[in-house]
Design a protein around this motif. Structure first.
Motif, PDB file in Angstrom:
ATOM      1  N   GLY A 157      12.873  -1.127 -31.700  1.00 36.98           N
ATOM      2  CA  GLY A 157      11.607  -1.617 -30.643  1.00 36.98           C
ATOM      3  C   GLY A 157      10.798  -0.555 -32.353  1.00 36.98           C
ATOM      4  O   GLY A 157      11.328   0.125 -33.676  1.00 36.98           O
ATOM      5  N   TYR A 210      18.977  -6.832 -31.804  1.00 35.40           N
ATOM      6  CA  TYR A 210      19.170  -5.782 -31.909  1.00 35.40           C
ATOM      7  C   TYR A 210      20.144  -4.559 -32.748  1.00 35.40           C
ATOM      8  O   TYR A 210      19.681  -4.141 -33.557  1.00 35.40           O
ATOM      9  N   ASN A 269       7.584  -7.674 -26.613  1.00 40.95           N
ATOM     10  CA  ASN A 269       8.259  -7.919 -27.265  1.00 40.95           C
ATOM     11  C   ASN A 269       8.042  -9.382 -28.000  1.00 40.95           C
ATOM     12  O   ASN A 269       7.900  -9.522 -29.100  1.00 40.95           O
TER      13      ASN A 269
HETATM   14  C1  GLP Z   1      11.646  -2.870 -26.156  1.00 42.88           C
HETATM   15  C2  GLP Z   1      13.232  -1.678 -26.012  1.00 42.88           C
HETATM   16  C3  GLP Z   1      13.059  -0.798 -25.532  1.00 42.88           C
HETATM   17  C4  GLP Z   1      11.996   0.375 -26.076  1.00 42.88           C
HETATM   18  C5  GLP Z   1      11.077  -0.532 -25.638  1.00 42.88           C
HETATM   19  C6  GLP Z   1       9.549   0.109 -26.506  1.00 42.88           C
HETATM   20  O1  GLP Z   1      11.870  -3.043 -24.449  1.00 42.88           O
HETATM   21  N1  GLP Z   1      14.241  -2.399 -25.165  1.00 42.88           N
HETATM   22  O2  GLP Z   1      14.750   0.199 -25.709  1.00 42.88           O
HETATM   23  O3  GLP Z   1      11.520   1.486 -26.523  1.00 42.88           O
HETATM   24  O4  GLP Z   1      10.648  -2.175 -25.775  1.00 42.88           O
HETATM   25  O5  GLP Z   1       9.489  -0.584 -27.831  1.00 42.88           O
HETATM   26  P1  GLP Z   1       8.580  -1.008 -28.593  1.00 42.88           P
HETATM   27  O6  GLP Z   1       8.716   0.483 -30.016  1.00 42.88           O
HETATM   28  O7  GLP Z   1       8.155  -1.084 -29.942  1.00 42.88           O
HETATM   29  O8  GLP Z   1       6.969  -0.827 -28.028  1.00 42.88           O
END
Ligand code: GLP
Length: 256
Positions: free
Chosen positions: A36, A79, A164
């Motif tokens: 992330g 990932y 995402n």
């Molecule tokens: C994704 C991942 C998570 C992460 C979340 C937040 O969904 N599966 O593990 O914590 O995104 O991501 P970001 O840090 O981009 O806000």
């Protein structure tokens, strides 16, 4: 108590230092890793510190939280590719000790069961890095996931797919499902470091403060963990009262 730093740079320096120290104390430590946007500056600092201090990572084992179903490891939005880009290729990890769920696994239920079993066979995760989704998900454990869940396949919520989509191209479709470590796998970690930064996470953090422990806000489960730490920048802490925050202007000198 939330641990609050002024900005993402300080958060990254602090969190990466925690992990580097853990590796220094125990070179064959088992770490749980996350992906992330939040983690990008953390891995950048981690690499910088590990190279500067000549930290040996060759005996470290890692388990990643999650992976999209259907994306091969070479896909830029997988990932696996994320970990390669931000951490793995920069340091001399022993690849046989790196575990990232395989988004192309054939028998997904059996694969998931084996992933949880492998974590346990290694003796469990010593330190687990976690981000949080805007709906409170950890890993890809969406609201409603049972607290006793092990690694499993999850249908991603519309909210998560929209959040995402910023990592995917305009004509790319965010996968509909993912493999994730379960809530129990995460809670079994000896110590948990959850990180949230930026104003877009302020309302999420406020939910943690306001809600009782509930599967509807998955990360509230961390209130039941004896060694879970929530590390924020000031923007993410903006909507919680200051008396539940421990503010640091800089990373404590004793840690550096
Ligand atoms: C994704 C991942 C998570 C992460 C979340 C937040 O969904 N599966 O593990 O914590 O995104 O991501 P970001 O840090 O981009 O806000």
């Amino acid at each position: 108590m939330f641990i609050v730093f002024p900005d993402t740079d300080h958060v990254a320096q602090y969190v990466s230092t925690l992990f580097i120290q853990r590796i220094s104390q125990q070179p064959d430590v088992i770490l749980g890793l996350a992906t992330g946007g939040t983690m990008e500056p953390i891995y950048a600092q981690w690499v910088k510190q590990a190279l500067a201090r000549n930290i040996d990572v060759s005996q470290v084992s890692t388990f990643n939280l999650d992976e999209y179903v259907g994306l091969p490891a070479q896909h830029p939005q997988s990932y696996a590719a994320y970990m390669e880009h931000h951490l793995l290729r920069h340091l001399a990890f022993d690849r046989s000790r790196i575990h990232i769920p395989d988004g192309l696994a054939h028998d997904l239920p059996a694969y998931c069961q084996a992933y949880s079993d492998t974590i346990r066979d290694h003796g469990g995760i010593a330190m687990q890095l976690l981000g949080v989704g805007s709906n409170g998900h950890i890993g890809f454990n969406e609201p409603g996931t049972p607290f006793d869940s092990q690694c499993h396949v999850v249908e991603l919520s519309e909210r998560t797919r929209i959040d995402n989509s910023r990592f995917f191209g305009p004509n790319e479709i965010v996968p509909a499902s993912a493999i994730t470590m379960g809530m129990r796998d995460i809670m079994d970690a000896h110590e948990i470091i959850l990180v949230a930064t930026g104003s877009s996470k302020a309302a999420t953090i406020a939910k943690y403060y306001e809600h009782e422990v509930s599967p509807l806000v998955p990360f509230t489960i961390l209130k039941q963990h004896p060694k879970a730490h929530i590390i924020l920048d000031a923007a993410a802490a903006a909507l919680v009262p200051s008396n539940v925050c421990q503010f640091y202007d800089t990373v404590p000198a004793a840690m550096l």
